[in-house]
Design a protein around this motif. Sequence first.
Motif, PDB file in Angstrom:
ATOM      1  N   ASP A  54     -33.691  17.440  16.579  1.00 40.79           N
ATOM      2  CA  ASP A  54     -34.124  16.357  15.698  1.00 40.79           C
ATOM      3  C   ASP A  54     -34.288  16.888  14.285  1.00 40.79           C
ATOM      4  N   LEU A  85     -28.862  12.902  18.206  1.00 38.83           N
ATOM      5  CA  LEU A  85     -30.201  13.457  18.332  1.00 38.83           C
ATOM      6  C   LEU A  85     -30.631  13.435  19.793  1.00 38.83           C
ATOM      7  N   ASN A  87     -33.506  15.005  20.996  1.00 35.80           N
ATOM      8  CA  ASN A  87     -34.965  15.111  21.146  1.00 35.80           C
ATOM      9  C   ASN A  87     -35.396  16.124  22.198  1.00 35.80           C
TER      10      ASN A  87
END
Length: 370
Positions: A54, A85, A87
Amino acid sequence: MSMPFIKRFVAQETARRRELILAGAHGLVGAAAGTGLVSAFARSEPTLAWSYRDRSNPYWHAVVSGAESFLEDNGHKKSALLHLLNNGSSEKSLADIKALLSKTGGKVAIACDANDAPNCRPVVEAVQRAGGHVATVWNKPDDLHPWDFGDNWVSHMTWSDEGPAEQTARILFQAMGGKGAIVGVGGIAANNPAIERHRGVMRALQDFPGIRLLDYQPADWATQKAHQVMQGFFTRFGSKITGVFCANDSMAYGVLEALRAEGRKLPVVAYDGTPEATELVLRGELLATCFTNPHWGGGITAALAYHAAIGSFKPSAEPRAHREFYGPTILVTQRDAAGFKKKYISGTPKYDWKDFWAPGRGQIMYAAKP
């Protein structure tokens, strides 16, 4: 920089992470993002994507900023970069890449950190099946190599973390006078850099019999989790703790905030060489950090994938030292932090994005198995 910065950083990281999670839930980030991103290049161009954790993390922000610089220097808008992304989820990393391959028919140039070593194989296999191109960083199994995947797996770059981590640990132990007890805050357990940085600490400890390791716990590279881990260490060990090793800068910020809350000042070392950490080294709040030049790493990884995809060079024709190689590392201490800041932070060096291997440190070497 003052300690309130750390508190703001923890709050900002939490808010940004919440925004990314909410955006992902509404289909606004990742491979399922709007079609405008996928078609940002001209039709004859491959879609260029970076798959990473991220952007709220300063290290990853620098990585993708390097990719954006490559795009701009190559005549494209930086908005042409597709951000995948994950995460911190290997499952999401793989799912997003598969979705992008399907959406583009494999006409992609992907720069990727697979998030952990086991995830690298399914990622590169999916890219090869689709006929795309991928250049990876940091995480892969030792027995998995780009040259086993023809031209589709363009390259893999990592950083030789064990030696630099040992150096930073030695700086910590020397500042402690060679005696006392430390705790360690590590990254995601299955991450190659987390494993190597832990090894570096353990190797340094062998030469410091007067220093005891109380515990070493993962905090997944995250500021907030590191803050919680450090609070737990204080609950368990209290005043026995006389030094802290942090496996990256972002976690060090959480550790420093926990120290502030306890009213304690202890020697702390970190890793990544972010602008914020460099300021903390200059102010004496961190003893040292280690710079891996993420701006260059992010740009050159994107450049390798892109140029392989458009046929500027043929990866399989390159020597193995160009398929697997180490990126650069620079140790940053208070003695040299000012000069480092002037060169790498106050002004970002210009790079030739076609000189793929110039700052590299040679072919990756693997430890012999017993």
